[in-house]
Design an enzyme around this catalytic site. Structure first.
Site, mmCIF file in Angstrom:
data_model
loop_
_atom_site.group_PDB
_atom_site.id
_atom_site.type_symbol
_atom_site.label_atom_id
_atom_site.label_comp_id
_atom_site.label_asym_id
_atom_site.label_seq_id
_atom_site.Cartn_x
_atom_site.Cartn_y
_atom_site.Cartn_z
ATOM 1 N N GLU A 1 0.836 -1.225 0.056
ATOM 2 C CA GLU A 1 0.101 -0.179 0.024
ATOM 3 C C GLU A 1 0.793 1.202 -0.047
ATOM 4 O O GLU A 1 0.668 2.430 0.517
ATOM 5 C CB GLU A 1 -1.014 -0.051 1.218
ATOM 6 C CG GLU A 1 -1.699 -1.248 1.376
ATOM 7 C CD GLU A 1 -2.642 -1.394 2.418
ATOM 8 O OE1 GLU A 1 -3.763 -0.711 2.742
ATOM 9 O OE2 GLU A 1 -2.197 -2.155 3.335
ATOM 10 N N SER B 1 -6.196 -3.019 2.848
ATOM 11 C CA SER B 1 -6.683 -2.497 1.438
ATOM 12 C C SER B 1 -6.992 -3.703 0.742
ATOM 13 O O SER B 1 -6.859 -3.646 -0.673
ATOM 14 C CB SER B 1 -5.768 -1.464 0.819
ATOM 15 O OG SER B 1 -5.761 -0.308 1.688
ATOM 16 N N TYR C 1 -9.240 2.306 -4.861
ATOM 17 C CA TYR C 1 -8.228 3.449 -4.910
ATOM 18 C C TYR C 1 -7.933 3.495 -6.552
ATOM 19 O O TYR C 1 -7.617 4.684 -6.613
ATOM 20 C CB TYR C 1 -6.854 2.764 -4.358
ATOM 21 C CG TYR C 1 -7.038 2.700 -2.901
ATOM 22 C CD1 TYR C 1 -7.258 3.640 -1.968
ATOM 23 C CD2 TYR C 1 -6.531 1.610 -2.303
ATOM 24 C CE1 TYR C 1 -7.298 3.667 -0.545
ATOM 25 C CE2 TYR C 1 -6.691 1.376 -0.904
ATOM 26 C CZ TYR C 1 -7.046 2.330 -0.023
ATOM 27 O OH TYR C 1 -7.108 2.098 1.282
ATOM 28 N N ARG D 1 -10.761 2.883 12.184
ATOM 29 C CA ARG D 1 -12.076 2.879 11.498
ATOM 30 C C ARG D 1 -12.370 1.427 11.534
ATOM 31 O O ARG D 1 -11.596 0.553 11.571
ATOM 32 C CB ARG D 1 -11.767 3.129 10.016
ATOM 33 C CG ARG D 1 -13.216 3.113 9.059
ATOM 34 C CD ARG D 1 -12.822 3.175 7.460
ATOM 35 N NE ARG D 1 -12.507 1.923 7.325
ATOM 36 C CZ ARG D 1 -11.533 1.335 6.559
ATOM 37 N NH1 ARG D 1 -10.672 2.441 6.248
ATOM 38 N NH2 ARG D 1 -11.172 0.380 6.215
ATOM 39 N N ASP E 1 -15.091 -1.496 10.402
ATOM 40 C CA ASP E 1 -16.015 -1.931 9.524
ATOM 41 C C ASP E 1 -16.868 -3.130 9.659
ATOM 42 O O ASP E 1 -16.535 -3.847 10.555
ATOM 43 C CB ASP E 1 -15.204 -2.581 8.155
ATOM 44 C CG ASP E 1 -14.137 -1.321 7.904
ATOM 45 O OD1 ASP E 1 -14.260 -0.149 7.948
ATOM 46 O OD2 ASP E 1 -12.991 -1.700 6.878
ATOM 47 N N GLU F 1 -13.629 -5.772 10.500
ATOM 48 C CA GLU F 1 -12.157 -5.477 11.049
ATOM 49 C C GLU F 1 -12.089 -4.179 11.577
ATOM 50 O O GLU F 1 -13.123 -3.298 11.197
ATOM 51 C CB GLU F 1 -11.274 -5.964 9.707
ATOM 52 C CG GLU F 1 -11.683 -4.984 8.534
ATOM 53 C CD GLU F 1 -10.769 -5.429 7.405
ATOM 54 O OE1 GLU F 1 -10.460 -6.835 7.354
ATOM 55 O OE2 GLU F 1 -10.321 -4.609 6.772
ATOM 56 N N ASN G 1 -9.441 -1.073 11.304
ATOM 57 C CA ASN G 1 -8.075 -0.316 10.545
ATOM 58 C C ASN G 1 -7.548 1.009 11.583
ATOM 59 O O ASN G 1 -8.197 1.906 11.468
ATOM 60 C CB ASN G 1 -8.629 0.199 9.327
ATOM 61 C CG ASN G 1 -7.405 0.628 8.155
ATOM 62 O OD1 ASN G 1 -6.565 1.319 8.639
ATOM 63 N ND2 ASN G 1 -7.652 0.105 7.072
ATOM 64 N N GLY H 1 -7.162 5.211 5.518
ATOM 65 C CA GLY H 1 -6.677 6.094 4.445
ATOM 66 C C GLY H 1 -7.417 7.442 4.668
ATOM 67 O O GLY H 1 -8.321 7.764 5.432
#
Length: 360
Positions: A16, A187, A256, A296, A298, A311, A313, A317
């Site tokens: 990433e 990602s 992305y 974050r 999810d 999950e 993060n 991003g």
């Protein structure tokens, strides 16, 4: 806070790398130059750390030319000793950083390794600590901790290199549509959706190219909902957002590269009680995993209103296609205020931890 010296760390060894550069560019633009002095610290694809003498170059997009950058240190190898520079200076000490802002996604940046270095150097930093970062990066550990805390997670099986699972055996336990994931990537790197033996075997081989542990999960028919959380001991959750994906699933390209493969809907169109459950579960998951600073979370939300944690993060991003800053903007915290808050949380946590150490 005035004239705070921020070390913005980006790039790295992860697949990433490019996403990290884009995230760092947006964070750099959001840091008020009247309040912050920013030193970009770029980790190249070989793991060498560089100070950029021209911070504006990050905004200009010239990220991969290392010739005129000062090398902080390189990983130990036959050519360069660890923590070494040609002038004999030490690594991060000459920078006199007030706080580090890692914008590193995936392995070798989001998994506790860089956080451990910063802890050793005594530098405050944005985002969760060493243990939390490592645990959230490892999808197996995440699921086990959340499950033991009584939070709802997607059913899964874990396999290690050398195991020989068959599609039929796994499908009998989890269903005939499966997701195969490396345990330690972000990602959607190395993730496959499969529904037959041939695809399952190919997906295992691909996932094992990224990690020695592979997670196989039941496919959940539901909406992909995300929630941003910030805070130390008292987390705050943003309004939820939704990823509406026209691709097979939310792949790296959909996140992305392909602007037409997915779109963000913020706020997510959820019943009030479901939206509040998402926010409450996001804060619960954040605390269960020991997160501080930012994360974050999810989710999957099914047609009958069930909410499953997918999950966490820990360095989400910050690109123009990233949900974390967008959700906070819709919650009433624009990105400039968001980065201010994250830096304040980092400094507060560092001061708190320093006080704890002196009482032992």
């Amino acid at each position: 806070m005035e004239n705070v010296h921020v070390g913005l760390i980006y790039g790295g060894l992860s697949p990433e790398h490019e996403v990290s550069i884009n995230s760092a560019r947006n964070v750099f633009a959001a840091l008020d130059p009247a309040r912050y002095r920013v030193t970009p610290i770029w980790i190249d694809r070989e793991g060498r750390w560089h100070i950029d003498a021209s911070p504006s170059r990050l905004m200009e997009g010239n990220d991969d030319a290392a010739e005129d950058r000062t090398a902080l240190f390189s990983p130990a190898d036959a050519e360069s000793p660890i923590l070494g520079r040609s002038d004999g200076a030490t690594a991060l000490e000459p920078l006199a950083l007030d706080v580090a802002f890692p914008m590193l996604h995936g392995k070798n940046g989001e998994d506790g390794r860089v956080q451990g270095l910063l802890e050793t150097l005594g530098i405050p930093y944005v985002g969760p600590g060493v243990l939390s970062s490592a645990a959230c990066m490892d999808k197996e550990i995440t699921k086990r901790v959340l499950r033991d805390a009584g939070l709802p997670v997607v059913p899964f099986r874990l396999f290690r290199r050398g195991d020989r699972p068959t599609f039929e055996d796994v499908a009998s336990a989890l269903g005939r549509t499966l997701f195969v994931k490396p345990a330690n990537t972000g990602s959607s790197v190395g993730i496959s959706k499969v529904a037959d033996a041939a695809a399952f075997n190919a997906a295992l081989a691909d996932a094992f190219a990224y990690d020695h542990k592979v997670l196989v999960e039941a496919a959940v028919t539901g909406r992909e909902i995300e929630c941003a959380v910030i805070g130390n001991e008292e987390p705050r959750a943003s309004i939820p957002g939704e990823i509406v994906c026209t691709a097979e699933f939310y792949t790296y390209d959909a996140k992305y590269l392909d602007a037409d493969a997915a779109r963000m809907e913020v706020p997510a169109d959820l019943p009030d009680d479901v939206a509040e459950r998402v926010r409450a579960l996001a804060a619960d998951a954040y605390l269960a995993m020991g997160c501080e600073g930012m994360t974050r979370v999810d989710f999957f939300v099914t047609a009958d209103g069930a909410v499953l944690v997918n999950e966490l993060n820990t360095i989400p991003g910050f690109t123009e296609r990233s949900m974390f800053p967008v959700m906070w903007a819709h919650t009433g915290m624009p990105i400039g205020e968001l980065v201010d808050t994250l830096i304040a949380l980092a400094l507060d946590r560092h001061a708190r931890d320093a006080r704890l150490k002196t009482t032992r």
